[in-house]
Scaffold this motif. Structure first.
Motif, short mmCIF file in Angstrom:
data_model
loop_
_atom_site.label_atom_id
_atom_site.label_comp_id
_atom_site.label_asym_id
_atom_site.label_seq_id
_atom_site.Cartn_x
_atom_site.Cartn_y
_atom_site.Cartn_z
N SER A 1 0.82 -1.23 0.00
CA SER A 1 0.00 0.00 0.00
C SER A 1 0.85 1.27 0.00
O SER A 1 0.37 2.34 -0.35
CB SER A 1 -0.92 0.00 1.22
OG SER A 1 -0.14 0.00 2.41
N LEU A 2 2.12 1.13 0.39
CA LEU A 2 2.99 2.32 0.44
C LEU A 2 3.83 2.49 -0.82
O LEU A 2 4.43 3.54 -1.02
CB LEU A 2 3.91 2.24 1.67
CG LEU A 2 3.20 2.14 3.03
CD1 LEU A 2 4.23 2.07 4.16
CD2 LEU A 2 2.27 3.34 3.26
N HIS A 3 3.85 1.45 -1.67
CA HIS A 3 4.68 1.49 -2.88
C HIS A 3 4.49 2.73 -3.75
O HIS A 3 5.47 3.27 -4.25
CB HIS A 3 4.44 0.23 -3.72
CG HIS A 3 5.29 -0.92 -3.29
ND1 HIS A 3 5.73 -1.89 -4.16
CD2 HIS A 3 5.79 -1.26 -2.09
CE1 HIS A 3 6.45 -2.77 -3.49
NE2 HIS A 3 6.50 -2.41 -2.24
N PRO A 4 3.25 3.19 -3.94
CA PRO A 4 3.07 4.35 -4.83
C PRO A 4 3.85 5.59 -4.37
O PRO A 4 4.05 6.50 -5.16
CB PRO A 4 1.56 4.60 -4.78
CG PRO A 4 0.96 3.29 -4.38
CD PRO A 4 1.97 2.65 -3.47
N PHE A 5 4.25 5.61 -3.10
CA PHE A 5 4.91 6.81 -2.56
C PHE A 5 6.41 6.61 -2.38
O PHE A 5 7.10 7.47 -1.83
CB PHE A 5 4.26 7.19 -1.22
CG PHE A 5 2.78 7.41 -1.34
CD1 PHE A 5 2.30 8.63 -1.82
CD2 PHE A 5 1.88 6.40 -1.04
CE1 PHE A 5 0.93 8.83 -1.97
CE2 PHE A 5 0.51 6.60 -1.18
CZ PHE A 5 0.04 7.82 -1.65
N ARG A 6 6.90 5.47 -2.83
CA ARG A 6 8.28 5.09 -2.57
C ARG A 6 9.30 6.16 -3.00
O ARG A 6 10.26 6.46 -2.29
CB ARG A 6 8.58 3.78 -3.29
CG ARG A 6 9.87 3.17 -2.86
CD ARG A 6 10.08 1.77 -3.44
NE ARG A 6 11.29 1.23 -2.81
CZ ARG A 6 11.37 0.05 -2.22
NH1 ARG A 6 10.35 -0.76 -2.22
NH2 ARG A 6 12.49 -0.33 -1.64
N ALA A 7 9.06 6.74 -4.18
CA ALA A 7 10.03 7.71 -4.73
C ALA A 7 10.13 8.99 -3.88
O ALA A 7 11.10 9.73 -4.00
CB ALA A 7 9.63 8.07 -6.16
N SER A 8 9.15 9.21 -3.02
CA SER A 8 9.16 10.45 -2.22
C SER A 8 9.95 10.32 -0.92
O SER A 8 10.16 11.31 -0.21
CB SER A 8 7.71 10.83 -1.88
OG SER A 8 7.16 9.89 -0.95
N MET A 9 10.39 9.09 -0.61
CA MET A 9 11.04 8.85 0.69
C MET A 9 12.28 9.72 0.87
O MET A 9 13.15 9.73 0.00
CB MET A 9 11.50 7.39 0.79
CG MET A 9 10.47 6.46 1.35
SD MET A 9 11.25 4.93 1.91
CE MET A 9 12.05 4.35 0.44
N PRO A 10 12.41 10.38 2.00
CA PRO A 10 13.65 11.09 2.29
C PRO A 10 14.79 10.09 2.46
O PRO A 10 14.55 8.94 2.81
CB PRO A 10 13.36 11.78 3.63
CG PRO A 10 11.88 11.75 3.79
CD PRO A 10 11.40 10.55 3.06
N GLU A 11 16.01 10.53 2.19
CA GLU A 11 17.17 9.69 2.44
C GLU A 11 17.70 9.97 3.83
O GLU A 11 17.79 11.12 4.24
CB GLU A 11 18.27 9.99 1.41
CG GLU A 11 17.98 9.43 0.05
CD GLU A 11 19.09 9.75 -0.93
OE1 GLU A 11 20.25 9.88 -0.51
OE2 GLU A 11 18.76 9.88 -2.13
N LYS A 12 18.02 8.90 4.53
CA LYS A 12 18.56 9.08 5.89
C LYS A 12 19.39 7.87 6.25
O LYS A 12 19.27 6.80 5.64
CB LYS A 12 17.43 9.23 6.91
CG LYS A 12 16.60 7.97 7.03
CD LYS A 12 15.73 7.98 8.22
CE LYS A 12 14.88 6.73 8.42
NZ LYS A 12 14.66 5.84 7.28
N LYS A 13 20.25 8.05 7.23
CA LYS A 13 21.02 6.92 7.75
C LYS A 13 20.66 6.75 9.21
O LYS A 13 20.84 7.66 10.02
CB LYS A 13 22.52 7.19 7.60
CG LYS A 13 23.37 6.00 7.98
CD LYS A 13 24.86 6.28 7.81
CE LYS A 13 25.66 5.09 8.29
NZ LYS A 13 27.02 5.46 8.70
N GLN A 14 20.12 5.55 9.54
CA GLN A 14 19.76 5.27 10.93
C GLN A 14 21.01 4.84 11.70
O GLN A 14 21.75 3.97 11.24
CB GLN A 14 18.72 4.16 10.98
CG GLN A 14 17.40 4.55 10.32
CD GLN A 14 16.38 3.43 10.27
OE1 GLN A 14 15.38 3.56 9.59
NE2 GLN A 14 16.61 2.34 10.99
N VAL A 15 21.24 5.47 12.84
CA VAL A 15 22.48 5.22 13.58
C VAL A 15 22.23 4.90 15.06
O VAL A 15 23.12 5.04 15.88
CB VAL A 15 23.43 6.44 13.46
CG1 VAL A 15 23.93 6.57 12.03
CG2 VAL A 15 22.76 7.73 13.91
#
Ligand SMILES: [Zn+2]
Length: 234
Positions: A25-39
């Motif tokens: 259900s979230l696939h249509p929005f995949r391209a909008s995801m912010p880039e981040k590194k979880q630390v």
């Protein structure tokens, strides 16, 4: 899934698993995801545009529609947040370290800059549960020392941490309107389809680590953690 959270208008949310790392259900929005590194840190990024570069961040916040906020987990807690009117959202990645260091408090502080936490709901997704999440005496002692109420939540046996219950207690104490848990354990929940090649429903760091201890050639799980996330529908 019960849920105050599923009654919030204008958002879509979901929790991934091994065979669908990102919920369909979230696939249509995949391209909008912010880039981040979880630390396993405590920084939260206030996201204002799709695909934003957030750097090191274990939590994200936005008031903009169409931007999918996600965290990747494999035993840590994925925590989703939404204002009751679905106009603002946030997401946090919280393992034991993040819980002690204050990732949930930092997320709450970001939300509370200009809003009342009583307008917000939270939901905690699949994570290592007390059926499996045994920790050593030192970590158990640290939880009891730094989070006094944790002692009553480490159940049913000594030294089995209930991360979700600890997170839920923190969230309610801080003033969130609700904090639900989905209850599924990433370490032991079986795949419901018995014919599945994967015997377990979720990617688990702990389960994988234990296998590698027995068999050093067992492959790692880099890049295969599951996504949990939500988006304000445009
Ligand atoms: Zn379990």
């Amino acid at each position: 899934m019960s849920s105050m959270f599923s009654q919030i208008p204008g958002i879509r949310f979901g929790f991934g698993h091994k065979t669908a790392l990102m919920p369909e259900s979230l696939h249509p929005f995949r391209a909008s995801m912010p880039e981040k590194k979880q630390v396993h840190g405590t920084r939260i990024c206030d996201v204002t545009e799709a695909g934003e570069h957030c750097g090191d961040a274990d939590a994200l916040y936005t008031r903009h529609s169409g931007i999918l906020l996600t965290v990747l987990t494999a035993d840590c807690l994925p925590v989703l947040f939404s204002r009751r009117d679905g106009q603002r959202i946030a997401v946090a990645h919280a393992g034991w370290r993040g819980l002690i260091d204050g990732i949930l408090e930092r997320t709450a502080a970001c939300i509370a800059r200009d809003d009342d936490l009583a307008h917000w709901h939270a939901i905690i997704g699949p994570a290592a549960a007390p059926c499996c999440y045994e920790v050593d005496e030192a970590l158990y002692a640290r939880f009891c020392q730094e989070l006094p109420y944790a002692q009553s939540l480490i159940a049913p046996r000594p030294r089995y941490l209930d991360l979700a219950a600890i997170a839920r207690a923190k969230l309610l104490e801080m003033g969130f309107a609700s904090a639900e848990t989905t209850g599924q354990c990433t370490i032991c929940t079986p795949e419901s389809d018995s014919a599945a090649v994967n015997h377990f429903r979720y990617t688990s760091f702990r389960r994988n680590t234990h296998r590698r201890e027995r068999n050093p050639s067992h492959p790692g799980i880099k890049g295969r953690n599951q996504y949990s996330g939500l988006v304000i529908l445009p």
